[in-house]
Design a protein around this motif. Structure first.
Motif, PDB file in Angstrom:
ATOM      1  N   CYS A  61       0.680  -1.149  -0.036  1.00 13.39           N
ATOM      2  CA  CYS A  61      -0.035  -0.143  -0.032  1.00 13.39           C
ATOM      3  C   CYS A  61       0.782   1.234   0.200  1.00 13.39           C
ATOM      4  CB  CYS A  61      -0.883   0.069   1.248  1.00 13.39           C
ATOM      5  SG  CYS A  61       0.269   0.033   2.731  1.00 13.39           S
ATOM      6  N   MET A  62       2.336   1.022   0.392  1.00 16.54           N
ATOM      7  CA  MET A  62       3.010   2.409   0.351  1.00 16.54           C
ATOM      8  C   MET A  62       3.370   2.790  -1.019  1.00 16.54           C
ATOM      9  SD  MET A  62       6.129   1.547   3.079  1.00 16.54           S
ATOM     10  CE  MET A  62       7.368   1.480   1.713  1.00 16.54           C
ATOM     11  N   ILE A 104       7.507   7.219   3.933  1.00 15.36           N
ATOM     12  CA  ILE A 104       6.922   6.794   2.587  1.00 15.36           C
ATOM     13  C   ILE A 104       7.223   7.552   1.339  1.00 15.36           C
ATOM     14  CG2 ILE A 104       4.636   6.249   1.912  1.00 15.36           C
ATOM     15  CD1 ILE A 104       3.870   5.219   4.422  1.00 15.36           C
ATOM     16  N   CYS A 105       7.236   8.798   1.391  1.00 16.17           N
ATOM     17  CA  CYS A 105       7.343   9.797   0.456  1.00 16.17           C
ATOM     18  C   CYS A 105       8.832   9.522   0.099  1.00 16.17           C
ATOM     19  CB  CYS A 105       7.280  11.279   0.829  1.00 16.17           C
ATOM     20  SG  CYS A 105       5.537  11.695   0.856  1.00 16.17           S
ATOM     21  N   PHE A 106       9.790   9.568   1.023  1.00 15.05           N
ATOM     22  CA  PHE A 106      11.243   9.234   0.700  1.00 15.05           C
ATOM     23  C   PHE A 106      11.473   7.814  -0.208  1.00 15.05           C
ATOM     24  CE2 PHE A 106      15.079   6.819   2.017  1.00 15.05           C
ATOM     25  CZ  PHE A 106      16.036   7.555   1.403  1.00 15.05           C
ATOM     26  N   ARG A 107      10.772   6.750   0.456  1.00 15.59           N
ATOM     27  CA  ARG A 107      10.921   5.430  -0.136  1.00 15.59           C
ATOM     28  C   ARG A 107      10.265   5.410  -1.640  1.00 15.59           C
ATOM     29  NH1 ARG A 107      11.722   0.958   4.190  1.00 15.59           N
ATOM     30  NH2 ARG A 107      12.664   2.277   5.700  1.00 15.59           N
ATOM     31  N   ARG A 108       9.084   5.992  -1.584  1.00 19.72           N
ATOM     32  CA  ARG A 108       8.345   6.059  -3.092  1.00 19.72           C
ATOM     33  C   ARG A 108       9.323   6.677  -3.961  1.00 19.72           C
ATOM     34  NH1 ARG A 108       2.302   6.306  -2.519  1.00 19.72           N
ATOM     35  NH2 ARG A 108       2.419   7.767  -4.386  1.00 19.72           N
ATOM     36  N   ASN A 109      10.137   7.925  -3.607  1.00 15.26           N
ATOM     37  CA  ASN A 109      10.847   8.581  -4.368  1.00 15.26           C
ATOM     38  C   ASN A 109      11.977   7.700  -5.077  1.00 15.26           C
ATOM     39  OD1 ASN A 109       9.450  11.111  -4.795  1.00 15.26           O
ATOM     40  ND2 ASN A 109      10.146  11.895  -3.238  1.00 15.26           N
ATOM     41  N   ARG A 110      12.451   7.181  -4.000  1.00 11.09           N
ATOM     42  CA  ARG A 110      13.733   6.243  -4.081  1.00 11.09           C
ATOM     43  C   ARG A 110      13.541   5.111  -5.332  1.00 11.09           C
ATOM     44  NH1 ARG A 110      15.876   3.267   1.010  1.00 11.09           N
ATOM     45  NH2 ARG A 110      13.996   2.178   0.548  1.00 11.09           N
ATOM     46  N   ARG A 111      12.208   4.566  -4.882  1.00 14.00           N
ATOM     47  CA  ARG A 111      11.686   3.459  -5.820  1.00 14.00           C
ATOM     48  C   ARG A 111      11.592   3.996  -7.164  1.00 14.00           C
ATOM     49  NH1 ARG A 111       8.689  -1.500  -4.694  1.00 14.00           N
ATOM     50  NH2 ARG A 111       7.442  -1.674  -6.744  1.00 14.00           N
ATOM     51  N   LYS A 112      11.096   5.113  -7.293  1.00 12.50           N
ATOM     52  CA  LYS A 112      10.809   5.782  -8.630  1.00 12.50           C
ATOM     53  C   LYS A 112      12.181   5.934  -9.435  1.00 12.50           C
ATOM     54  CE  LYS A 112       9.840   9.910  -9.069  1.00 12.50           C
ATOM     55  NZ  LYS A 112       9.594  11.239  -8.725  1.00 12.50           N
ATOM     56  N   ASP A 113      13.028   6.591  -8.670  1.00 14.23           N
ATOM     57  CA  ASP A 113      14.219   7.004  -9.211  1.00 14.23           C
ATOM     58  C   ASP A 113      15.058   5.666  -9.800  1.00 14.23           C
ATOM     59  OD1 ASP A 113      13.825   9.719  -9.028  1.00 14.23           O
ATOM     60  OD2 ASP A 113      15.365   9.754  -7.296  1.00 14.23           O
ATOM     61  N   VAL A 114      15.045   4.619  -8.722  1.00 14.65           N
ATOM     62  CA  VAL A 114      15.888   3.500  -9.200  1.00 14.65           C
ATOM     63  C   VAL A 114      14.781   2.672 -10.209  1.00 14.65           C
ATOM     64  CG1 VAL A 114      16.193   0.757  -8.602  1.00 14.65           C
ATOM     65  CG2 VAL A 114      16.476   2.852  -7.055  1.00 14.65           C
ATOM     66  N   LYS A 115      13.587   2.751 -10.528  1.00 20.77           N
ATOM     67  CA  LYS A 115      12.881   2.066 -11.729  1.00 20.77           C
ATOM     68  C   LYS A 115      13.385   2.918 -12.979  1.00 20.77           C
ATOM     69  CE  LYS A 115       9.448  -0.683  -9.757  1.00 20.77           C
ATOM     70  NZ  LYS A 115       8.219  -1.171 -10.125  1.00 20.77           N
ATOM     71  N   GLN A 116      13.410   4.180 -12.887  1.00 21.81           N
ATOM     72  CA  GLN A 116      13.901   4.946 -14.071  1.00 21.81           C
ATOM     73  C   GLN A 116      15.200   4.789 -14.572  1.00 21.81           C
ATOM     74  OE1 GLN A 116      13.051   9.239 -12.827  1.00 21.81           O
ATOM     75  NE2 GLN A 116      10.774   9.096 -13.364  1.00 21.81           N
TER      76      GLN A 116
END
Length: 121
Positions: A61-62, A104-116
Motif C-alpha cells: 500500500c506504500m 513513505i515519501c522518501f521510499r516512493r521517490n527512491r523506488r521511482k528513481d531506481v526504476k527510471q
C-alpha cells in the motif's frame, strides 16, 4: 584536448556528475538531519523505519498512487505499539504519523528513481 586521449576519459568528467551522486548527497543530508533530531524522535524514527521495511514489497500500500488512509493509520499504530506506547498518546501518534508520511515519501521517490534508471523510457 587530444583526440587520442578520449578513450581514457571518464564520461562523467565530460557530461557532469553521475546520476547517483546527487542521490548520495540527499541520503547523507537526510541522515545528518536525523542525527540532529531530539533523542525521542530518533527512537520513533527507528520504529517507523522498521515498520516501513516490513511493508516494502511489490504491491504494498506504500506504493499505491493514492495510499489508503486506514492502511497508513495501521502502520502508524504498529510503530506506536512497538515504541512502547509513549505518553502523551495523541502527540506521539501525530508525530509518528508525520514521520511515517515522510518515510513513505522518501521510499516512493527512491523506488521511482531506481526504476527510471533500470527502465529508462
Amino acid at each position: 584536448m587530444e583526440y587520442c586521449n578520449l578513450h581514457q576519459m571518464n564520461l562523467y568528467d565530460v557530461f557532469g556528475d553521475a546520476p547517483w551522486a546527487q542521490e548520495d548527497f540527499f541520503q547523507k543530508d537526510r541522515e545528518y538531519m536525523k542525527k540532529m533530531s531530539p533523542k525521542k524522535n530518533r527512537e520513533l524514527i527507528q520504529w517507523v523505519e522498521d515498520v516501513c521495511d516490513e511493508e516494502e514489497y511489490d504491491g504494498s500500500c506504500m506504493y499505491d498512487e493514492y495510499p489508503d488512509l486506514a492502511a497508513m493509520e495501521q502502520m502508524a499504530e504498529k510503530a506506536y505499539m512497538r515504541a512502547g506506547r509513549p505518553e502523551p498518546e495523541d502527540w506521539n501518534k501525530a508525530l509518528i504519523m508525520s514521520l511515517l508520511h515522510d518515510e513513505i515519501c522518501f521510499r516512493r521517490n527512491r523506488r521511482k528513481d531506481v526504476k527510471q534508471r533500470l527502465y529508462p523510457r
